[in-house]
Scaffold this motif. Structure first.
Motif, PDB file in Angstrom:
ATOM      1  N   SER A 234      16.895 153.751 -28.881  1.00  0.00           N
ATOM      2  CA  SER A 234      17.355 152.975 -30.032  1.00  0.00           C
ATOM      3  C   SER A 234      16.316 151.948 -30.452  1.00  0.00           C
ATOM      4  O   SER A 234      15.613 151.364 -29.618  1.00  0.00           O
ATOM      5  CB  SER A 234      18.663 152.248 -29.705  1.00  0.00           C
ATOM      6  OG  SER A 234      19.709 153.163 -29.512  1.00  0.00           O
TER       7      SER A 234
ATOM      8  N   GLY B 113      21.212 153.431 -27.119  1.00  0.00           N
ATOM      9  CA  GLY B 113      20.613 154.383 -26.197  1.00  0.00           C
ATOM     10  C   GLY B 113      19.192 153.965 -25.840  1.00  0.00           C
ATOM     11  O   GLY B 113      18.661 152.970 -26.348  1.00  0.00           O
ATOM     12  N   LEU B 114      18.558 154.741 -24.977  1.00  0.00           N
ATOM     13  CA  LEU B 114      17.199 154.416 -24.526  1.00  0.00           C
ATOM     14  C   LEU B 114      16.186 154.480 -25.657  1.00  0.00           C
ATOM     15  O   LEU B 114      15.144 153.813 -25.600  1.00  0.00           O
ATOM     16  CB  LEU B 114      16.793 155.365 -23.396  1.00  0.00           C
ATOM     17  CG  LEU B 114      17.508 155.143 -22.058  1.00  0.00           C
ATOM     18  CD1 LEU B 114      17.161 156.268 -21.091  1.00  0.00           C
ATOM     19  CD2 LEU B 114      17.132 153.790 -21.470  1.00  0.00           C
TER      20      LEU B 114
ATOM     21  N   GLU C 170      21.405 156.814 -32.436  1.00  0.00           N
ATOM     22  CA  GLU C 170      22.566 157.239 -31.664  1.00  0.00           C
ATOM     23  C   GLU C 170      23.761 157.584 -32.552  1.00  0.00           C
ATOM     24  O   GLU C 170      24.870 157.730 -32.058  1.00  0.00           O
ATOM     25  CB  GLU C 170      22.960 156.139 -30.671  1.00  0.00           C
ATOM     26  CG  GLU C 170      21.918 155.926 -29.590  1.00  0.00           C
ATOM     27  CD  GLU C 170      21.661 157.197 -28.788  1.00  0.00           C
ATOM     28  OE1 GLU C 170      22.625 157.865 -28.395  1.00  0.00           O
ATOM     29  OE2 GLU C 170      20.490 157.528 -28.587  1.00  0.00           O
TER      30      GLU C 170
ATOM     31  N   TRP D  96      15.329 149.462 -25.971  1.00  0.00           N
ATOM     32  CA  TRP D  96      15.702 150.225 -24.797  1.00  0.00           C
ATOM     33  C   TRP D  96      16.324 149.359 -23.709  1.00  0.00           C
ATOM     34  O   TRP D  96      17.159 149.824 -22.926  1.00  0.00           O
ATOM     35  CB  TRP D  96      14.472 150.947 -24.230  1.00  0.00           C
ATOM     36  CG  TRP D  96      13.331 150.031 -23.895  1.00  0.00           C
ATOM     37  CD1 TRP D  96      12.297 149.709 -24.703  1.00  0.00           C
ATOM     38  CD2 TRP D  96      13.144 149.310 -22.675  1.00  0.00           C
ATOM     39  NE1 TRP D  96      11.452 148.825 -24.088  1.00  0.00           N
ATOM     40  CE2 TRP D  96      11.940 148.561 -22.828  1.00  0.00           C
ATOM     41  CE3 TRP D  96      13.842 149.215 -21.481  1.00  0.00           C
ATOM     42  CZ2 TRP D  96      11.454 147.744 -21.823  1.00  0.00           C
ATOM     43  CZ3 TRP D  96      13.352 148.400 -20.486  1.00  0.00           C
ATOM     44  CH2 TRP D  96      12.173 147.673 -20.656  1.00  0.00           C
ATOM     45  N   GLU D  97      15.966 148.065 -23.637  1.00  0.00           N
ATOM     46  CA  GLU D  97      16.498 147.212 -22.577  1.00  0.00           C
ATOM     47  C   GLU D  97      17.985 146.933 -22.743  1.00  0.00           C
ATOM     48  O   GLU D  97      18.647 146.439 -21.817  1.00  0.00           O
ATOM     49  CB  GLU D  97      15.732 145.889 -22.540  1.00  0.00           C
ATOM     50  CG  GLU D  97      15.819 145.093 -23.838  1.00  0.00           C
ATOM     51  CD  GLU D  97      15.006 143.803 -23.769  1.00  0.00           C
ATOM     52  OE1 GLU D  97      15.249 143.008 -22.848  1.00  0.00           O
ATOM     53  OE2 GLU D  97      14.121 143.621 -24.628  1.00  0.00           O
TER      54      GLU D  97
ATOM     55  N   PRO E 134      27.388 152.620 -28.704  1.00  0.00           N
ATOM     56  CA  PRO E 134      26.475 151.862 -27.830  1.00  0.00           C
ATOM     57  C   PRO E 134      25.029 152.270 -28.062  1.00  0.00           C
ATOM     58  O   PRO E 134      24.726 153.358 -28.550  1.00  0.00           O
ATOM     59  CB  PRO E 134      26.936 152.231 -26.416  1.00  0.00           C
ATOM     60  CG  PRO E 134      28.306 152.793 -26.576  1.00  0.00           C
ATOM     61  CD  PRO E 134      28.344 153.430 -27.930  1.00  0.00           C
TER      62      PRO E 134
ATOM     63  N   ALA F 180      20.167 149.402 -23.557  1.00  0.00           N
ATOM     64  CA  ALA F 180      20.828 150.709 -23.478  1.00  0.00           C
ATOM     65  C   ALA F 180      22.198 150.562 -22.818  1.00  0.00           C
ATOM     66  O   ALA F 180      22.344 149.909 -21.783  1.00  0.00           O
ATOM     67  CB  ALA F 180      19.960 151.685 -22.693  1.00  0.00           C
ATOM     68  N   GLY F 181      23.203 151.159 -23.465  1.00  0.00           N
ATOM     69  CA  GLY F 181      24.564 151.088 -22.960  1.00  0.00           C
ATOM     70  C   GLY F 181      25.369 149.926 -23.501  1.00  0.00           C
ATOM     71  O   GLY F 181      26.588 149.868 -23.314  1.00  0.00           O
ATOM     72  N   VAL F 182      24.715 148.975 -24.184  1.00  0.00           N
ATOM     73  CA  VAL F 182      25.407 147.808 -24.742  1.00  0.00           C
ATOM     74  C   VAL F 182      25.982 148.162 -26.106  1.00  0.00           C
ATOM     75  O   VAL F 182      25.326 148.808 -26.931  1.00  0.00           O
ATOM     76  CB  VAL F 182      24.440 146.613 -24.861  1.00  0.00           C
ATOM     77  CG1 VAL F 182      25.125 145.437 -25.573  1.00  0.00           C
ATOM     78  CG2 VAL F 182      23.949 146.193 -23.494  1.00  0.00           C
ATOM     79  N   GLN F 183      27.203 147.740 -26.352  1.00  0.00           N
ATOM     80  CA  GLN F 183      27.818 147.939 -27.661  1.00  0.00           C
ATOM     81  C   GLN F 183      27.688 146.625 -28.437  1.00  0.00           C
ATOM     82  O   GLN F 183      28.207 145.587 -28.011  1.00  0.00           O
ATOM     83  CB  GLN F 183      29.292 148.321 -27.502  1.00  0.00           C
ATOM     84  CG  GLN F 183      29.928 148.778 -28.800  1.00  0.00           C
ATOM     85  CD  GLN F 183      31.261 149.471 -28.548  1.00  0.00           C
ATOM     86  OE1 GLN F 183      31.529 149.941 -27.440  1.00  0.00           O
ATOM     87  NE2 GLN F 183      32.087 149.535 -29.570  1.00  0.00           N
TER      88      GLN F 183
ATOM     89  N   ASN G 242      21.195 151.005 -35.327  1.00  0.00           N
ATOM     90  CA  ASN G 242      21.329 152.041 -34.307  1.00  0.00           C
ATOM     91  C   ASN G 242      21.464 153.448 -34.890  1.00  0.00           C
ATOM     92  O   ASN G 242      22.365 154.200 -34.509  1.00  0.00           O
ATOM     93  CB  ASN G 242      22.541 151.725 -33.419  1.00  0.00           C
ATOM     94  CG  ASN G 242      22.525 152.526 -32.126  1.00  0.00           C
ATOM     95  OD1 ASN G 242      21.479 152.987 -31.685  1.00  0.00           O
ATOM     96  ND2 ASN G 242      23.689 152.700 -31.545  1.00  0.00           N
TER      97      ASN G 242
END
Length: 468
Positions: A392, A389-390, A349, A400-401, A387, A403-406, A346
């Motif tokens: 990444s 990002g779109l 981000e 991208w799917e 986390p 996105a927001g997951v840590q 990642n």
């Protein structure tokens, strides 16, 4: 062709040396043993620790009981390992799970050692030749490993030790990624890890020491978007004060500082994202609790600062190791670690590190003069603070799917091995290894099992790496 010729020449030299092997040890005076009141360091081998590196001066024998070919005060031990492996997922990818791969490995080795009296050294070189049957990979691969260790006493109070660990390989990701973020990397690399340690005995109970280390990793060719890791250079300086405060207990206080310079892949937001500074203050307690029980505990406050990343780390560093000997030559070893590690994941981000927590346990027994068995298991948890990002991606693959997951990974491993000594210079080994990674980012989840069998020729001396 040139590599094949060099490998054949090395095997021939090894075989000539083995044919001259003597079974009797040399007869120089025995070295002074470590005082029984001073507990010896225990290795930290839990997942997340750097198990490929030994502390300066610690891989040298203290006596001549290990045997070999006598060369004056030195012992020469040629070895040869032949192995056949069946791997269910050599590439460590979810989509290749269950694809059976065959690997035949040949690893000749030469180990030259002068056990430590006032001075001692050890020099070891071993190439590893892999013959592969894996789609998409070359049919053969050669790795090289060179280790040098030297220690000497300058007068009654000063001890100097130097060690060198050099590797040129392709698939051995633990060399540059101790946290096991990666299990497979197809790009060749070389690693050079050099360290110097100086110790001064203030009194019979007190001593101070200094450690300087330089570790450099470089992957072949210029950085590419699909690279799974990156080049880096880390310099370390550590100062320590140790006191034997009880007959069987030693406490040590440490200050460690470090600096890392990195060169990222082309898809990184900043090539210097993983440039870091380290400051760590801690203490270590080393105890011979009883004649059959040794323990070591390390506790520290750790600050790992990454100026160009979104987050840095400040928190505890914890490590421990326990070894218990039972009757019937049965030994239980347990170790654990919590620390930070450079991350390849990642970069877009601003993620530069991962927190790794690992636990390892092993049970080994020697039955009679010929049979030895070992079973073990390990657990590891990897957490990434930033986390996705779109935009990444990892290894050139968009994520991208998620996105927001840590990302959080849980790794489970198990192993079993049996060694049967057919002769003083020949042993047969059979083993099984299993790994499973579960990840909140599902493309990184996989299973891997490996069955191996092989022969070890020569006076093979098992050595366990130790932390500094």
């Amino acid at each position: 062709m040139r590599r094949t010729a060099l490998a054949c020449a090395f095997v021939l030299l090894w075989w000539m040396g083995l044919s001259l092997a003597q079974t009797s040890p040399p007869t120089p005076p025995q070295p002074a043993a470590r005082p029984p009141s001073e507990p010896s360091p225990l290795p930290i081998v839990a997942p997340g620790s750097d198990v490929t590196v030994f502390a300066p001066g610690r891989s040298i024998a203290r006596d001549y009981l290990r045997g070999g070919i006598v060369l004056g005060r030195a012992l020469l031990r040629p070895t040869l390992e032949l192995g056949l492996e069946g791997d269910s997922n050599f590439l460590a990818l979810a989509e290749t799970r269950g694809a059976r791969n065959g690997i035949f490995a040949v690893a000749p080795g030469l180990d030259l050692e002068v056990p430590a009296l006032r001075s001692g050294f050890r020099l070891m070189y071993s190439p590893l030749i892999r013959m592969l049957r894996i789609a998409g990979l070359p049919p053969s691969n050669v790795a090289h490993r060179l280790e040098f260790d030297f220690t000497t006493h300058l007068g009654p109070a000063v001890t100097l030790a130097v060690r060198e660990h050099w590797t040129k390989a392709t698939f051995d990701t633990l060399e540059f990624d101790p946290a096991r973020e990666l299990f497979f990397n197809p790009k060749p690399f070389w690693r050079n890890d050099l360290a110097l340690r100086a110790e001064y005995a203030l009194t019979e109970r007190d001593r101070v020491s200094a450690y300087i280390g330089l570790n450099r990793v470089e992957l072949s060719g210029p950085p590419q978007p699909e690279d799974l890791f990156f080049d880096y250079t880390t310099g370390t300086l550590a100062l320590a004060y140790a006191r034997r405060w009880r007959p069987r207990h030693t406490i040590q206080f440490d200050l460690e500082i470090g600096r890392t310079y990195s060169r990222r892949a082309e898809n990184a937001r900043d090539p210097r994202l993983n440039d870091a500074r380290l400051l760590q203050l801690g203490a270590t307690i080393r105890s011979q609790v009883m004649p059959t029980l040794r323990a070591e505990v390390q506790v520290a406050a750790r600050r790992h600062r990454f100026p160009r990343a979104i987050r840095s780390f400040f928190g505890p560093y914890l490590a421990f190791s326990v070894e218990r000997e039972f009757g019937h030559r049965l030994t239980l070893s347990v170790s654990g670690i919590r620390t930070t590690a450079l991350s390849a994941f990642n970069p877009e981000e601003g993620n530069a590190f991962a927190v790794t927590s690992g636990l390892s346990a092993a049970l080994a027994q020697r039955i009679g003069p010929r049979l030895t068995w070992t079973i073990g298991a390990d657990l590891q948890r990897l957490t990434f603070p930033v986390p996705l990002g779109l935009d990444s991606s990892f290894g050139g693959v968009p994520l991208w799917e998620f996105a927001g997951v840590q990302r959080t990974d849980h790794l489970v491993g198990a192993r079993a091995e049996i060694t049967f000594r057919l002769h003083e210079l020949l042993a047969a080994q059979v083993g099984y290894i299993f790994h499973e990674r579960g990840s909140t980012v599902t493309p990184f989840s996989f299973e891997r099992s490996r069955f191996k069998m092989g022969l070890v020729l020569g006076r093979w001396i098992p050595r366990t790496a130790t932390s500094r």
